[in-house]
Design a protein around this motif. Structure first.
Motif, PDB file in Angstrom:
ATOM      1  N   SER A   1      44.403  43.288  41.564  1.00 43.42           N
ATOM      2  CA  SER A   1      43.536  42.393  41.643  1.00 43.42           C
ATOM      3  C   SER A   1      43.172  41.787  43.075  1.00 43.42           C
ATOM      4  CB  SER A   1      43.968  40.915  40.956  1.00 43.42           C
ATOM      5  OG  SER A   1      43.233  40.036  40.855  1.00 43.42           O
ATOM      6  N   GLU A   2      44.143  41.673  43.844  1.00 40.29           N
ATOM      7  CA  GLU A   2      43.837  41.485  45.411  1.00 40.29           C
ATOM      8  C   GLU A   2      42.756  42.403  45.903  1.00 40.29           C
ATOM      9  OE1 GLU A   2      47.420  40.585  47.350  1.00 40.29           O
ATOM     10  OE2 GLU A   2      47.754  38.621  46.164  1.00 40.29           O
ATOM     11  N   LEU A   3      43.239  43.659  45.642  1.00 42.69           N
ATOM     12  CA  LEU A   3      42.339  44.957  46.235  1.00 42.69           C
ATOM     13  C   LEU A   3      41.108  44.892  45.850  1.00 42.69           C
ATOM     14  CD1 LEU A   3      45.078  47.811  45.980  1.00 42.69           C
ATOM     15  CD2 LEU A   3      44.281  46.727  47.930  1.00 42.69           C
ATOM     16  N   VAL A   4      40.916  44.680  44.390  1.00 44.37           N
ATOM     17  CA  VAL A   4      39.591  44.613  43.786  1.00 44.37           C
ATOM     18  C   VAL A   4      38.744  43.418  44.680  1.00 44.37           C
ATOM     19  CG1 VAL A   4      38.296  44.067  41.820  1.00 44.37           C
ATOM     20  CG2 VAL A   4      40.045  45.604  41.847  1.00 44.37           C
ATOM     21  N   GLU A   5      39.333  42.319  44.728  1.00 47.66           N
ATOM     22  CA  GLU A   5      38.651  41.191  45.397  1.00 47.66           C
ATOM     23  C   GLU A   5      38.165  41.269  46.718  1.00 47.66           C
ATOM     24  OE1 GLU A   5      40.140  36.751  46.573  1.00 47.66           O
ATOM     25  OE2 GLU A   5      40.613  37.237  44.372  1.00 47.66           O
ATOM     26  N   MET A   6      39.119  42.257  47.421  1.00 48.11           N
ATOM     27  CA  MET A   6      38.956  42.461  48.719  1.00 48.11           C
ATOM     28  C   MET A   6      37.655  43.436  48.766  1.00 48.11           C
ATOM     29  SD  MET A   6      40.971  44.451  51.625  1.00 48.11           S
ATOM     30  CE  MET A   6      41.170  45.855  50.777  1.00 48.11           C
ATOM     31  N   PHE A   7      37.532  44.463  47.961  1.00 48.67           N
ATOM     32  CA  PHE A   7      36.621  45.626  47.871  1.00 48.67           C
ATOM     33  C   PHE A   7      35.189  44.751  47.493  1.00 48.67           C
ATOM     34  CE2 PHE A   7      40.021  48.906  46.669  1.00 48.67           C
ATOM     35  CZ  PHE A   7      40.145  49.104  48.102  1.00 48.67           C
ATOM     36  N   GLU A   8      35.274  43.773  46.755  1.00 48.96           N
ATOM     37  CA  GLU A   8      33.945  43.153  46.229  1.00 48.96           C
ATOM     38  C   GLU A   8      33.317  42.653  47.210  1.00 48.96           C
ATOM     39  OE1 GLU A   8      35.647  40.496  43.233  1.00 48.96           O
ATOM     40  OE2 GLU A   8      34.828  41.874  41.545  1.00 48.96           O
ATOM     41  N   LYS A   9      33.761  42.295  48.561  1.00 46.96           N
ATOM     42  CA  LYS A   9      33.079  41.618  49.606  1.00 46.96           C
ATOM     43  C   LYS A   9      32.310  42.455  50.429  1.00 46.96           C
ATOM     44  CE  LYS A   9      36.721  38.151  49.692  1.00 46.96           C
ATOM     45  NZ  LYS A   9      37.811  37.440  50.429  1.00 46.96           N
ATOM     46  N   TYR A  10      32.460  43.852  50.164  1.00 52.06           N
ATOM     47  CA  TYR A  10      31.774  44.854  51.049  1.00 52.06           C
ATOM     48  C   TYR A  10      30.316  45.193  50.043  1.00 52.06           C
ATOM     49  CZ  TYR A  10      35.994  44.804  53.676  1.00 52.06           C
ATOM     50  OH  TYR A  10      37.005  44.361  54.534  1.00 52.06           O
ATOM     51  N   ASN A  11      29.361  45.502  50.830  1.00 52.92           N
ATOM     52  CA  ASN A  11      27.842  45.950  50.470  1.00 52.92           C
ATOM     53  C   ASN A  11      28.121  47.454  50.136  1.00 52.92           C
ATOM     54  OD1 ASN A  11      26.681  43.544  50.509  1.00 52.92           O
ATOM     55  ND2 ASN A  11      26.216  43.916  53.005  1.00 52.92           N
ATOM     56  N   SER A  12      29.200  48.330  50.550  1.00 51.23           N
ATOM     57  CA  SER A  12      29.301  49.700  50.461  1.00 51.23           C
ATOM     58  C   SER A  12      29.859  49.910  48.982  1.00 51.23           C
ATOM     59  CB  SER A  12      30.227  50.199  51.133  1.00 51.23           C
ATOM     60  OG  SER A  12      29.345  50.247  52.608  1.00 51.23           O
ATOM     61  N   ASN A  13      29.416  51.117  48.403  1.00 57.41           N
ATOM     62  CA  ASN A  13      29.967  51.413  47.131  1.00 57.41           C
ATOM     63  C   ASN A  13      31.637  51.826  47.588  1.00 57.41           C
ATOM     64  OD1 ASN A  13      27.721  51.181  45.294  1.00 57.41           O
ATOM     65  ND2 ASN A  13      26.945  52.717  46.666  1.00 57.41           N
ATOM     66  N   ILE A  14      32.468  51.422  46.652  1.00 54.39           N
ATOM     67  CA  ILE A  14      33.798  51.883  46.983  1.00 54.39           C
ATOM     68  C   ILE A  14      34.460  52.455  45.673  1.00 54.39           C
ATOM     69  CG2 ILE A  14      36.247  51.067  47.441  1.00 54.39           C
ATOM     70  CD1 ILE A  14      34.593  48.964  48.906  1.00 54.39           C
ATOM     71  N   PHE A  15      34.984  53.695  45.452  1.00 60.64           N
ATOM     72  CA  PHE A  15      35.344  54.348  44.570  1.00 60.64           C
ATOM     73  C   PHE A  15      36.959  54.797  44.788  1.00 60.64           C
ATOM     74  CE2 PHE A  15      31.110  54.733  43.662  1.00 60.64           C
ATOM     75  CZ  PHE A  15      30.756  54.319  42.323  1.00 60.64           C
ATOM     76  N   ILE A  16      37.784  54.804  43.801  1.00 65.04           N
ATOM     77  CA  ILE A  16      39.155  55.049  43.870  1.00 65.04           C
ATOM     78  C   ILE A  16      39.389  56.222  43.034  1.00 65.04           C
ATOM     79  CG2 ILE A  16      41.507  53.981  43.529  1.00 65.04           C
ATOM     80  CD1 ILE A  16      39.903  52.408  45.386  1.00 65.04           C
ATOM     81  N   LYS A  17      40.122  57.549  43.420  1.00 70.34           N
ATOM     82  CA  LYS A  17      40.574  58.452  42.997  1.00 70.34           C
ATOM     83  C   LYS A  17      42.086  58.713  42.980  1.00 70.34           C
ATOM     84  CE  LYS A  17      39.342  63.369  42.371  1.00 70.34           C
ATOM     85  NZ  LYS A  17      40.925  63.871  42.364  1.00 70.34           N
ATOM     86  N   LYS A  18      42.550  58.738  41.935  1.00 67.95           N
ATOM     87  CA  LYS A  18      44.098  58.922  41.943  1.00 67.95           C
ATOM     88  C   LYS A  18      44.153  60.667  42.175  1.00 67.95           C
ATOM     89  CE  LYS A  18      48.075  58.053  38.987  1.00 67.95           C
ATOM     90  NZ  LYS A  18      48.772  57.316  37.702  1.00 67.95           N
ATOM     91  N   HIS A  19      44.916  61.168  43.211  1.00 67.66           N
ATOM     92  CA  HIS A  19      45.280  62.550  43.190  1.00 67.66           C
ATOM     93  C   HIS A  19      45.471  63.430  41.986  1.00 67.66           C
ATOM     94  CE1 HIS A  19      45.712  63.154  47.764  1.00 67.66           C
ATOM     95  NE2 HIS A  19      44.584  62.170  47.501  1.00 67.66           N
TER      96      HIS A  19
END
Length: 92
Positions: free
Chosen positions: A18-36
């Motif tokens: 939840s803290e990571l998502v909240e941090m990512f939401e503050k950026y204008n860039s698109n942010i994607f996560i991929k699990k190996h």
């Protein structure tokens, strides 16, 4: 596009995600996560999406950032993650 890997050296409970998502939401860039171990990537700004890849201890996640300010955002995100997590867990 900027990309780096994050090794989860602590167990990623719901609060951390939840803290990571909240941090990512503050950026204008698109942010994607991929699990190996998975073929798909999810929106890093979506709690449901992030949880759907079921990150676990010792998983390696690729953080993919793209947008107009991707250079600055990637550097800032890496610095924040180093403060939140172990400094040796960021690669790339």
């Amino acid at each position: 596009m900027k990309q780096f890997s994050l090794c989860l050296t602590i167990n990623p409970n719901g609060r951390l995600i939840s803290e990571l998502v909240e941090m990512f939401e503050k950026y204008n860039s698109n942010i994607f996560i991929k699990k190996h171990t998975l073929e798909r990537q999810v929106n890093g700004k979506s709690l449901i999406g992030f949880l759907s890849i079921t990150p676990c201890l010792d998983d390696v996640l690729d953080i993919i950032i793209f947008g107009e300010s991707e250079d600055n955002d990637a550097l800032d995100i890496q610095n924040k993650l180093k403060r939140m997590l172990s400094s040796d867990c960021i690669k790339g």
